[in-house]
Design an enzyme around this catalytic site. Structure first.
Site, PDB file in Angstrom:
ATOM      1  N   SER A 233       0.795  -1.232   0.000  1.00 56.32           N
ATOM      2  CA  SER A 233       0.000   0.000   0.000  1.00 56.32           C
ATOM      3  C   SER A 233       0.826   1.281   0.000  1.00 56.32           C
ATOM      4  CB  SER A 233      -0.991   0.067   1.165  1.00 56.32           C
ATOM      5  OG  SER A 233      -1.860  -1.034   1.142  1.00 56.32           O
ATOM      6  N   SER A 271      -1.611  -4.288  -3.280  1.00 56.23           N
ATOM      7  CA  SER A 271      -1.227  -2.998  -2.711  1.00 56.23           C
ATOM      8  C   SER A 271      -2.417  -2.049  -2.730  1.00 56.23           C
ATOM      9  CB  SER A 271      -0.066  -2.407  -3.516  1.00 56.23           C
ATOM     10  OG  SER A 271       0.542  -1.348  -2.832  1.00 56.23           O
ATOM     11  N   GLU A 273      -3.568   1.435  -2.917  1.00 54.86           N
ATOM     12  CA  GLU A 273      -3.205   2.819  -3.241  1.00 54.86           C
ATOM     13  C   GLU A 273      -4.458   3.699  -3.115  1.00 54.86           C
ATOM     14  OE1 GLU A 273       0.268   1.305  -3.437  1.00 54.86           O
ATOM     15  OE2 GLU A 273      -1.230   0.350  -4.689  1.00 54.86           O
TER      16      GLU A 273
END
Length: 348
Positions: A233, A271, A273
């Site tokens: 992240s 991840s 974002e």
């Protein structure tokens, strides 16, 4: 010793001028604070962003969000998406502390309301997270009300970057990540505005890392234990005093993806974002009596300027999180090396 920035290595990102602090707090009225918990078991913390110094519940700021990849546990985005306002400080922490930090911001808002003679019966704290389990004992949760209040009370225009607050235990492109910030100045009709970004970096693969276009990750990856996939992240907070509607602001926030890509992220499956942003130009007053209110907005034909500013500020903020970080060892012996210890010696 003052923490390094990427400019200390002779790197200049983008074309637009930087603000005097080169940080999110170049936006007037914005403050940032941290509480860092660093022990044998923990490398963790909480970072708060105050978009204004007065009561945000009573005087909201225009807000927006953009999820680039939704592998995350952020709270507060649904109402932000619907109403386009932010009414509490924005908090960043680790994955398993999101609920405790949310609870702390609820209590903070109730207390602020009581001080102002207002009953707070519904409030929408925004809490974002990165997973720092690789360098910290995430299951024994270290962040609660006292730590959030410490971060709020310490908030100011000058704040630390690198291994502090929510970035204490995070990892970026398999190196030590953390908190980074940068800003750009924009001139519209003879008036100067600021746009700043703050990031909590915990994403990317070392082999993909690029610094001002150079494939630095491939140059330094020998001997570095690195992730085989892009996961972990990156939280981005963007603020400006440029008068933008929540729709315009959301368009600007999408350009955070450009900054991420320039540093080498492809925004992988694992991840999260998430981009949260605000404009301080048009406050939304809870006790507004008028039926019709006016707002001043940027001419959309000029919006390329904040687009560029967002891309440049996010790119430099990510690099600053790497440049300011320190080599860190977690409770299990896992080690994440700082960029400065690998690449910095060669570049000053």
């Amino acid at each position: 010793m003052t923490a390094r920035r990427i400019s200390d290595f002779g790197i200049s990102i983008g074309k637009l001028p930087r603000g005097p602090r080169n940080a999110l707090t170049d936006v007037p009225g914005v403050a940032v604070g941290h509480c860092t918990v660093r022990t044998q078991a923990w490398n963790t913390g909480v970072t708060v962003i105050l978009p204004a110094q007065d009561n945000l519940f009573l005087h909201k700021v225009v807000g927006a969000c953009q999820v680039l990849n939704g592998f995350g546990k952020t709270l507060g985005l649904m109402q932000l998406e619907e109403l386009g306002t932010i009414e509490t400080p924005i908090a960043l922490t680790n994955t398993l502390n999101v609920g405790l930090v949310h609870d702390a911001l609820v209590q903070y808002s109730i207390d602020q309301g009581h001080a102002a003679g207002v009953e707070v019966e519904s409030v929408n704290p925004i809490v974002c997270e990165c997973n720092d389990a690789g360098l910290s004992d995430i299951q024994h949760r270290a962040i609660g009300y006292a730590q959030v209040m410490e971060a709020i009370s310490s908030a100011g225009a000058d704040f630390a970057q690198g291994c502090v607050g929510a970035g204490t235990g995070t990892v970026c492109h398999s190196l030590k990540g953390g908190i980074g910030s940068a800003s750009r100045l924009l001139e519209v009709d003879g008036k100067t505005y600021a746009l700043g970004a703050l990031v909590q970096t915990n994403h990317g693969m070392l082999s993909d890392l690029r610094i001002d276009g150079a494939p630095v990750g491939r140059e330094i990856e020998a001997g570095i234990l690195q992730e085989k996939v892009d996961k972990g992240s990156c939280i981005v907070v963007v603020g400006t005093d440029l008068p933008l509607s929540d729709r315009q602001l959301k368009r600007v926030l999408r350009r955070a993806a450009v900054g991420l890509a320039r540093v080498g992220s492809y925004i992988g499956h694992g991840s999260g974002e998430v981009v949260v942003g605000f404009s301080t130009a048009n406050r939304v007053h809870r006790q507004e009596a008028r039926g019709v209110v006016q707002q001043t907005l940027l001419n959309e034909e000029r919006i390329d300027l904040p687009f560029r500013a967002c891309a440049e500020a996010v790119e430099e903020a990510i690099l600053n999180s790497l440049a300011a970080a320190e080599t860190t060892v977690g409770p299990t012996g896992a080690k994440k090396t700082a960029l400065a210890d690998l690449w910095g010696a060669r570049n000053g």
